[in-house]
Design an enzyme around this catalytic site. Structure first.
Site, PDB file in Angstrom:
ATOM      1  N   HIS A  84       0.817  -1.215   0.000  1.00  0.00           N
ATOM      2  CA  HIS A  84       0.000   0.000   0.000  1.00  0.00           C
ATOM      3  C   HIS A  84       0.854   1.271   0.000  1.00  0.00           C
ATOM      4  O   HIS A  84       0.363   2.348  -0.311  1.00  0.00           O
ATOM      5  CB  HIS A  84      -1.068  -0.013   1.107  1.00  0.00           C
ATOM      6  CG  HIS A  84      -0.605   0.305   2.485  1.00  0.00           C
ATOM      7  ND1 HIS A  84      -0.312  -0.664   3.427  1.00  0.00           N
ATOM      8  CD2 HIS A  84      -0.404   1.486   3.116  1.00  0.00           C
ATOM      9  CE1 HIS A  84       0.032  -0.088   4.563  1.00  0.00           C
ATOM     10  NE2 HIS A  84      -0.015   1.214   4.409  1.00  0.00           N
ATOM     11  N   ASP A 221       1.311  -7.656   2.291  1.00  0.00           N
ATOM     12  CA  ASP A 221       1.420  -6.215   2.052  1.00  0.00           C
ATOM     13  C   ASP A 221       2.883  -5.786   1.896  1.00  0.00           C
ATOM     14  O   ASP A 221       3.465  -5.171   2.782  1.00  0.00           O
ATOM     15  CB  ASP A 221       0.741  -5.465   3.210  1.00  0.00           C
ATOM     16  CG  ASP A 221       0.404  -4.029   2.833  1.00  0.00           C
ATOM     17  OD1 ASP A 221       0.914  -3.536   1.811  1.00  0.00           O
ATOM     18  OD2 ASP A 221      -0.370  -3.400   3.583  1.00  0.00           O
ATOM     19  N   SER A 655       4.026   2.120   8.516  1.00  0.00           N
ATOM     20  CA  SER A 655       3.791   1.140   7.464  1.00  0.00           C
ATOM     21  C   SER A 655       5.083   0.881   6.711  1.00  0.00           C
ATOM     22  O   SER A 655       5.759   1.823   6.300  1.00  0.00           O
ATOM     23  CB  SER A 655       2.749   1.640   6.485  1.00  0.00           C
ATOM     24  OG  SER A 655       1.488   1.310   6.959  1.00  0.00           O
TER      25      SER A 655
HETATM   26  N1  ARG Z   1      -4.856   0.462   7.670  1.00  0.00           N
HETATM   27  C1  ARG Z   1      -3.563   0.572   7.058  1.00  0.00           C
HETATM   28  C2  ARG Z   1      -3.070   1.992   7.236  1.00  0.00           C
HETATM   29  O1  ARG Z   1      -3.542   2.664   8.025  1.00  0.00           O
HETATM   30  C3  ARG Z   1      -3.559   0.107   5.644  1.00  0.00           C
HETATM   31  C4  ARG Z   1      -4.287   0.966   4.656  1.00  0.00           C
HETATM   32  C5  ARG Z   1      -4.251   0.481   3.240  1.00  0.00           C
HETATM   33  N2  ARG Z   1      -5.104  -0.656   3.009  1.00  0.00           N
HETATM   34  C6  ARG Z   1      -6.437  -0.588   2.694  1.00  0.00           C
HETATM   35  N3  ARG Z   1      -7.110  -1.698   2.550  1.00  0.00           N
HETATM   36  N4  ARG Z   1      -7.071   0.554   2.534  1.00  0.00           N
HETATM   37  O2  ARG Z   1      -2.662   2.775   6.473  1.00  0.00           O
HETATM   38  N1  GLU Z   2      -1.272   1.286   7.624  1.00  0.00           N
HETATM   39  C1  GLU Z   2      -0.657   2.350   8.381  1.00  0.00           C
HETATM   40  C2  GLU Z   2       0.305   3.179   7.538  1.00  0.00           C
HETATM   41  O1  GLU Z   2       0.118   3.332   6.365  1.00  0.00           O
HETATM   42  C3  GLU Z   2       0.010   1.772   9.552  1.00  0.00           C
HETATM   43  C4  GLU Z   2      -1.033   1.335  10.451  1.00  0.00           C
HETATM   44  C5  GLU Z   2      -1.111   2.216  11.649  1.00  0.00           C
HETATM   45  O2  GLU Z   2      -1.694   3.304  11.588  1.00  0.00           O
HETATM   46  O3  GLU Z   2      -0.545   1.733  12.637  1.00  0.00           O
HETATM   47  O4  GLU Z   2       1.217   3.801   8.025  1.00  0.00           O
END
Ligand code: ARG
Ligand code: GLU
Length: 720
Positions: A84, A221, A655
């Site tokens: 991502h 990921d 991330s």
């Molecule tokens: N929750 C993760 C973060 O905060 C991954 C986000 C990307 N993935 C998604 N399915 N939208 O950024």
């Molecule tokens: N998916 C998050 C990011 O893009 C990390 C997840 C979190 O917020 O801990 O940085």
């Protein structure tokens, strides 16, 4: 009396004790944590993690593309980060013929690695405490907030300019502990970073938005990049002559996997946390602002879903928009629920009370006596402005045709005196924006969002906090729908053809017509209101709050120094390099449920559903699963482990961060947090706040067995 105060302290300090798993530590000061880290199982020294005298792990961690973390895993600058995080570059290089998002991409030789114009990887070279120099001329008692801000800004400019004169590195100065400490950081900024590999989205984004923020998780990921430098080894812009970067350090990779209770640490770039707010602020966030965000976004996502389910084309068109809105929506829901379950606001109130009592015990604490009361007042004053900003951004600014129209604002203001060259540039930009916009635009969605959003705005904001446009709708139209019908019937911005015709024949005399388009007028009306009636006051109050928070932070440091003398305090995340550590382990999210600490390929097969986009499994992966062709990437239990959780205090920006074992070997890549623990940006509770990582053995399995990009495995240092 004394006894009562004392026992209150104990209760409160238990509630807000800084526990082993909590904290994002400044690597330069990690000596203070070394003993605890070693007691928890670490076999190395903190000098191995951060040293400015010899190579150390910090030489293998970068801020990736401004928002994520990446780590170097070979002596040829090979870099791992999340799928991502690399997503935009994978998309950038995708075409209809080469759909790398869907099918994945693997450079089978160095020549095939793809240039990414504008990408950066930033590596910290050193940092130093410049607090005394930044605060020179500030008198803690006498200097007013405005004077202080000015002195600090001037000092920072001066110190930075001096440092820049003596180095080729990027120099930044950052405030820590809400303006109580300042550090200067020297960075090397790599500008030639190429895309090397990415799994197909049904591996890299497996589970999609459905599983996002949730454990158990089965997302591969990760994506692969490589840093290139000039032939003399320096960070440089892209050139054909550039060569792979030879780093001072790269992470060895462990194939041993993890067990419950194992020590781990995460090294990366957490963006933002607010762990030291007063109760009133946490309450406002969790019980006033986030519920509005969640409610409005939920309604928009419902509309998206309805159309996305009906039409596969729309599903793809709105996938990224859905992911973007959905990520915050789901996280904030988790924050609200987590804080309420944990009684977080009540605990914060207890702390605030104890803090004020403590302040009354000594004359030297005069600055803190009324702080909590003042916070109550200023946050109460701030609330309507925050709500106004929230309503604006979650309603009108989510009407696509309105924000699209805004990209024509400059063109609508040209006159006969505007140089022709400038006009042509604006027209060219407008054409580009038009192309991008219509590729992913579905008007029925937008109309429905517009009607819903404007109605919500009218229902929930008092008349004096509503832009004129909304009051006009109330006064002059039968209902919101009739305004929306008129807007969409009259605006030019719903027709690609009309816009292009208009641009073909554009003359300065037509600018007025553009400015009178109802979509652009709607945008400007709302933004004018915001500029005049919200923004100035909101910034003023925000500055005041920041200044009070600086004093409160200083007070909390003094408080804890006395009440919990052996507990250290870490500064909130501020997009600087940090180390956090904790143990691998499952947890109990609710009564009778216990989560294991890892997931496997079997779980992917259990979730498999060819009819649900998020759960499609490719034939190739199924084949590897059925033949159990796992090679050395299987766990000792014989299965492929996909992801695992541990008690590391991470947040957005982490991330892609390396998660490392007791020897500093790479175990995986951090990519998310568990839903129950998303409140950790405001209050950290180690029993439910867990970070989620993809197991490095799954990453290597996909690179090697799935994609056959074995040349990449060969350049890594792998510890069996
Ligand atoms: N929750 C993760 C973060 O905060 C991954 C986000 C990307 N993935 C998604 N399915 N939208 O950024
Ligand atoms: N998916 C998050 C990011 O893009 C990390 C997840 C979190 O917020 O801990 O940085």
């Amino acid at each position: 009396m004394k006894k009562i105060i004392l026992s209150l302290f104990i209760v409160v300090s238990l509630a807000f004790n800084l526990r082993a798993d909590e904290g994002m530590w400044i690597p330069m000061l990690l000596q203070n944590n070394e003993q605890e880290m070693q007691e928890m199982g670490m076999n190395i020294t903190v000098e191995d993690i951060y040293s400015i005298n010899h190579s150390s792990m910090k030489d293998a961690v970068v801020l990736f593309d401004g928002g994520c973390t990446g780590e170097i895993v070979s002596d040829k600058g090979l870099l791992l980060t999340n799928h991502h995080c690399g997503f935009d570059w994978i998309q950038y290089h995708s075409t209809v013929e080469h759909d790398y998002l869907t099918n994945g991409f693997w450079a089978m030789s160095q020549e095939e690695e793809l240039v990414c114009p504008g990408i950066t990887a930033v590596m910290l070279k050193s940092m130093e405490d410049v607090t005394d120099r930044v605060l020179e001329g500030v008198d803690e008692r006498r200097t007013s907030a405005e004077e202080r801000a000015e002195i600090v800004a001037n000092n920072i400019d001066k110190i930075k300019a001096e440092a820049e004169a003596n180095t080729d590195y990027q120099v930044i100065i950052r405030s820590f502990y809400n303006g109580n400490k300042y550090y200067m950081i020297y960075n090397e900024v790599f500008r030639d970073v190429r895309l090397v590999g990415a799994p197909p989205s049904n591996i890299g984004k497996f589970g999609g938005d459905t599983d996002n923020w949730v454990w158990p998780r089965h997302t591969g990921d990760f994506s692969v990049f490589r840093i290139y430098v000039s032939p003399d080894g320096k960070a440089a812009d892209y050139s054909e002559n550039n060569v792979p970067y030879k780093p001072n350090y790269h992470f060895p990779i462990s194939l041993k996997g993890v067990e419950e209770g194992d020590f781990t640490f995460v090294f990366g770039y957490p963006a933002r946390t607010n762990e030291y707010l007063p109760a009133v602020a946490v309450n406002q966030e969790a019980n006033v602002i986030y519920p509005v965000n969640v409610d409005l976004r939920g309604k928009i996502l419902d509309i998206y879903n309805k159309y996305q389910e009906k039409d596969p084309k729309v599903r793809i068109q709105y996938a990224s928009k859905h992911a973007h809105l959905g990520n915050g929506w789901k996280k904030w829901m988790g924050v609200v629920e987590g804080i309420n379950n944990f009684k977080g606001v009540e605990k914060k109130y207890d702390f605030d009370k104890a803090f004020t009592k403590w302040a009354y015990q000594s004359r030297a604490r005069g600055a803190y006596l009324t702080l909590i009361d003042e916070f109550e007042k200023v946050y109460a004053e701030y609330e309507p402005y925050r709500l106004a900003t929230t309503y604006l951004s979650e309603t009108v600014l989510n009407i696509e045709v309105v924000t699209f129209a805004a990209s024509f604002n400059k063109l609508s203001k040209v006159t006969k005196d505007t140089p022709q060259e400038e006009i042509e540039k604006l027209i060219e930009n407008a054409r580009e924006a038009t192309k991008v916009f219509f590729k992913d635009y579905h008007q029925p969605i937008d109309e429905e969002v517009a009607a819903m959003a404007l109605q919500e705005y009218i229902n929930n904001q008092p008349a004096d906090f509503r832009p004129e446009l909304l009051n006009t709708i109330v006064e002059k139209y039968d209902n919101v729908q009739s305004y929306v019908d008129e807007l969409f019937a009259k605006t030019m911005f719903t027709s690609e053809e009309d816009i292009n015709k208009f641009l073909d024949k554009f003359k300065p005399s037509k600018a007025k017509k553009l400015a009178q388009d109802p979509a652009l007028m709607a945008y400007n009306n709302v933004m004018d209101f915001y500029e005049k009636n919200v923004k100035t006051k909101a910034i003023e109050l925000n500055n005041k709050i920041n200044d009070m928070q600086r004093v409160f932070m200083r007070g909390q440091m003094e408080y804890h120094a006395e009440v919990n003398p052996d507990k250290m305090m870490y500064p909130d995340a501020n997009f600087t390099l940090r180390v956090t550590y904790g143990k691998v382990g499952g947890f109990s999210p609710r009564d009778a449920v216990r989560y294991k600490h890892y997931t496997t390929l079997d779980g992917i097969m259990q979730k498999e559903n060819p009819d649900i986009y998020d759960y499609v499994v490719t034939d190739r992966l199924r084949e590897l699963y059925e033949t159990k062709d796992y090679g050395r990437y299987a766990d000792k239990d014989g299965s492929i482990h996909v992801a695992f959780i541990a008690g590391n205090h991470t947040t957005g920006g982490n991330s892609g961060s390396p998660i490392l074992n007791a020897d500093g070997h790479l175990l995986g890549l951090n990519f998310d947090r568990t839903w129950e623990g998303t409140m950790s940006d405001l209050i950290y509770d180690p029993s439910i706040c867990k970070n989620i990582s993809v197991d490095i053995r799954y990453v290597l399995f996909i690179i090697d067995k799935y994609a056959g990009a074995t040349r990449l495995i060969e350049e890594m240092t792998i510890i069996e």
